[in-house]
Design a protein around this motif. Structure first.
Motif, PDB file in Angstrom:
ATOM      1  N   LEU A 143      77.885  67.996 125.459  1.00  0.00           N
ATOM      2  CA  LEU A 143      78.587  68.356 126.593  1.00  0.00           C
ATOM      3  C   LEU A 143      78.250  69.840 127.282  1.00  0.00           C
ATOM      4  O   LEU A 143      78.232  70.705 126.440  1.00  0.00           O
ATOM      5  N   THR A 144      77.921  69.951 128.428  1.00  0.00           N
ATOM      6  CA  THR A 144      77.498  71.050 129.111  1.00  0.00           C
ATOM      7  C   THR A 144      78.738  71.864 129.819  1.00  0.00           C
ATOM      8  O   THR A 144      79.366  71.288 130.665  1.00  0.00           O
ATOM      9  N   ASN A 145      79.055  72.938 129.305  1.00  0.00           N
ATOM     10  CA  ASN A 145      80.337  73.410 129.769  1.00  0.00           C
ATOM     11  C   ASN A 145      80.152  75.035 129.811  1.00  0.00           C
ATOM     12  O   ASN A 145      80.014  75.765 128.752  1.00  0.00           O
ATOM     13  N   PRO A 146      80.189  75.638 131.117  1.00  0.00           N
ATOM     14  CA  PRO A 146      80.282  75.059 132.443  1.00  0.00           C
ATOM     15  C   PRO A 146      78.851  74.040 132.741  1.00  0.00           C
ATOM     16  O   PRO A 146      77.913  74.416 132.150  1.00  0.00           O
ATOM     17  N   ASP A 147      79.209  73.136 133.295  1.00  0.00           N
ATOM     18  CA  ASP A 147      78.164  72.089 133.621  1.00  0.00           C
ATOM     19  C   ASP A 147      77.147  72.459 134.817  1.00  0.00           C
ATOM     20  O   ASP A 147      77.322  73.256 135.498  1.00  0.00           O
ATOM     21  N   ASN A 148      76.153  71.909 134.576  1.00  0.00           N
ATOM     22  CA  ASN A 148      74.796  72.199 135.569  1.00  0.00           C
ATOM     23  C   ASN A 148      74.544  70.845 136.219  1.00  0.00           C
ATOM     24  O   ASN A 148      74.387  70.202 135.445  1.00  0.00           O
ATOM     25  N   PRO A 149      74.585  70.704 137.499  1.00  0.00           N
ATOM     26  CA  PRO A 149      74.456  71.696 138.717  1.00  0.00           C
ATOM     27  C   PRO A 149      75.813  72.016 139.324  1.00  0.00           C
ATOM     28  O   PRO A 149      75.767  72.868 140.169  1.00  0.00           O
ATOM     29  N   SER A 150      76.897  71.338 138.696  1.00  0.00           N
ATOM     30  CA  SER A 150      78.070  71.570 139.215  1.00  0.00           C
ATOM     31  C   SER A 150      78.816  72.848 139.164  1.00  0.00           C
ATOM     32  O   SER A 150      79.729  73.516 139.899  1.00  0.00           O
ATOM     33  N   GLY A 151      78.751  73.516 138.088  1.00  0.00           N
ATOM     34  CA  GLY A 151      79.604  74.678 137.643  1.00  0.00           C
ATOM     35  C   GLY A 151      80.881  74.298 136.970  1.00  0.00           C
ATOM     36  O   GLY A 151      81.545  75.353 136.564  1.00  0.00           O
ATOM     37  N   ASP A 154      76.996  72.711 125.216  1.00  0.00           N
ATOM     38  CA  ASP A 154      75.803  73.711 125.651  1.00  0.00           C
ATOM     39  C   ASP A 154      76.591  74.747 126.443  1.00  0.00           C
ATOM     40  O   ASP A 154      77.024  74.343 127.459  1.00  0.00           O
ATOM     41  N   GLU A 155      76.620  75.711 126.038  1.00  0.00           N
ATOM     42  CA  GLU A 155      77.302  76.931 126.646  1.00  0.00           C
ATOM     43  C   GLU A 155      76.139  77.884 127.320  1.00  0.00           C
ATOM     44  O   GLU A 155      76.466  79.142 127.368  1.00  0.00           O
ATOM     45  N   ALA A 156      75.205  77.314 127.920  1.00  0.00           N
ATOM     46  CA  ALA A 156      74.253  78.528 128.550  1.00  0.00           C
ATOM     47  C   ALA A 156      75.027  79.208 129.724  1.00  0.00           C
ATOM     48  O   ALA A 156      74.312  80.253 129.832  1.00  0.00           O
ATOM     49  N   TYR A 157      75.828  78.772 130.066  1.00  0.00           N
ATOM     50  CA  TYR A 157      76.817  79.532 131.425  1.00  0.00           C
ATOM     51  C   TYR A 157      78.016  79.934 131.145  1.00  0.00           C
ATOM     52  O   TYR A 157      78.790  80.679 131.921  1.00  0.00           O
ATOM     53  N   LYS A 207      69.963  83.547 130.669  1.00  0.00           N
ATOM     54  CA  LYS A 207      70.712  83.745 131.754  1.00  0.00           C
ATOM     55  C   LYS A 207      71.493  85.159 132.017  1.00  0.00           C
ATOM     56  O   LYS A 207      70.913  86.063 132.724  1.00  0.00           O
ATOM     57  N   LEU A 208      72.446  85.403 131.160  1.00  0.00           N
ATOM     58  CA  LEU A 208      73.274  86.771 131.341  1.00  0.00           C
ATOM     59  C   LEU A 208      72.283  87.718 130.760  1.00  0.00           C
ATOM     60  O   LEU A 208      72.522  89.070 131.415  1.00  0.00           O
ATOM     61  N   TYR A 209      71.479  87.635 129.557  1.00  0.00           N
ATOM     62  CA  TYR A 209      70.710  88.650 129.115  1.00  0.00           C
ATOM     63  C   TYR A 209      69.068  88.847 129.738  1.00  0.00           C
ATOM     64  O   TYR A 209      68.620  89.855 129.412  1.00  0.00           O
ATOM     65  N   GLN A 261      82.157  77.874 137.392  1.00  0.00           N
ATOM     66  CA  GLN A 261      82.388  78.864 136.331  1.00  0.00           C
ATOM     67  C   GLN A 261      80.868  79.632 136.034  1.00  0.00           C
ATOM     68  O   GLN A 261      81.085  80.090 134.966  1.00  0.00           O
ATOM     69  N   ALA A 262      80.049  79.126 136.684  1.00  0.00           N
ATOM     70  CA  ALA A 262      78.728  79.647 136.110  1.00  0.00           C
ATOM     71  C   ALA A 262      77.940  80.726 137.186  1.00  0.00           C
ATOM     72  O   ALA A 262      78.982  81.019 137.984  1.00  0.00           O
TER      73      ALA A 262
END
Length: 369
Positions: free
Chosen positions: A163-171, A195-198, A228-230, A306-307
């Motif tokens: 589960l990607t949260n926030p999701d990609n590509p929607s956010g 998966d919290e990449a964002y 991403k953030l870093y 939210q991304a």
């Protein structure tokens, strides 16, 4: 014998990962002197000044191997996120952790993996490479998460649920409380990989992230990235927080020294630069609001995010808008590869980049009328 006869049948069907177009490609193709890339969700401020200084000092040490297991980095990550160190595994990007999870937990031809469709292509690629079935319930209306459908796709042979949260590509994102409920509803064997990449870009981040709730459920793995953030996308650094027994098995099979010395040093420095982290968050959140409002004013359908990116449907064919932006030196992400040919995704840039994108978009609309 043909050369391809030496390759597994299923591998011959693979296609390479399709990254966003490079800036140099666009400069050459359209004879441009300046190109703005808003396609890969990179940090609009670049990399931390502290990271750059540390990398300069570490350059003389690149002939040395890093310490096995990256203990300094995992200790820093454990302290930063208030989790046990023996639950942290660093990787060559979070992609490596995804690959290891599939290899370690899934039996080819027996077990299965579950993820929404569409999803991050690495979930699809690595399960196929390992000979593991991937089950993909569709996202709900407006790209929301149909969590009952995700749980319903599982059975006693489900090893991993992504589960990607926030999701990609929607956010799109859901609060951690809903993810905990999902984890508790899964079959006994299944691990929920969040998966919290964002996740850092969500507002408020603590409402959505599972890291603070990690100890509440024994079947949860949380993935994070430094890309991403870093601002360390080029150094390939990520990590997973997981039950200690699982971390032990991943470290047994992880390739030696997969996290290089410079990436580890950069990660340690990035965690210390609170000013850069704060400035990055302010820039992205301010830019996200600005672009969402402006795109809506241009007649686009903008999906809540939210991304550090926005997905939108332009008022004219997405392929034409995408090409028009390229001709004006702006690279965004076309979503045809996600099965979404009518939609585009734009990364949040710095203030100047955002305004350049909006000016180019308006120019396209003006010429279309």
């Amino acid at each position: 014998m043909q050369p391809s006869d030496r390759v597994r049948d299923d591998v011959r069907e693979f296609t390479p990962y399709a990254p966003g177009l490079s800036m140099e490609e666009i400069k050459e193709k359209y004879n441009l002197t300046r190109v703005i890339k808003l396609a890969s969700n990179e940090n609009p401020l670049g990399a931390s000044p502290l990271v750059k200084r540390v990398l300069g000092r570490k350059a003389d040490m690149v002939f040395r191997y890093p310490r096995a297991g990256n203990p300094a980095l995992t200790a820093a990550l454990a302290a930063y996120h208030n989790v046990p160190q023996d639950c942290v595994v660093a990787g060559n990007g979070s992609d490596e952790i995804i690959d290891l999870l599939v290899r370690v937990t899934c039996r080819p031809g027996v077990d299965n993996v579950v993820a929404f469709a569409p999803c991050f292509s690495i979930y699809v690629q690595q399960t196929r490479l390992c000979g593991v079935a991937l089950r993909q319930p569709t996202l709900g209306p407006d790209f929301t998460f149909d969590l009952p459908a995700l749980a319903g796709a599982c059975d006693e042979h489900t090893s991993l649920v992504f589960l990607t949260n926030p999701d990609n590509p929607s956010g799109h994102a859901v609060p951690a409380e809903e993810i905990l409920a999902l984890a508790r509803s899964l079959p006994q064997k299944a691990l929920l990989v969040v998966d919290e990449a964002y996740a850092e870009f969500a507002e408020p981040a603590e409402r959505y992230s599972m890291l603070a709730r990690f100890g509440e459920c024994g079947n949860v793995v949380v993935l994070r990235t430094f890309s991403k953030l870093y601002g360390l996308a080029g150094l390939r650094l990520g990590f997973g927080v997981m039950p200690a027994w699982l971390a032990d098995y991943l470290l047994r099979v992880r390739l030696p020294f997969s996290v290089n010395l410079l990436a580890e040093a950069a990660g340690l420095a990035a965690l210390e630069d609170a000013d850069f982290i704060g400035a990055s968050l302010v820039t992205v959140r301010r830019g996200r609001t600005r672009l969402a409002e402006a795109l809506a004013g241009f007649g686009c359908r903008v999906y809540p995010s939210q991304a550090n990116f926005l997905m939108f449907k332009p008022p004219y064919p997405a392929a034409e808008v995408f090409e028009g932006l390229l001709r004006r030196g702006i690279i965004v992400r076309a979503l045809k590869s996600y099965g979404l040919p009518d939609l585009l995704r734009v990364s949040i840039g710095n203030d100047e980049e955002n305004e350049a994108f909006l000016a180019a978009f308006k120019d396209i609309l003006d010429h279309a009328n």
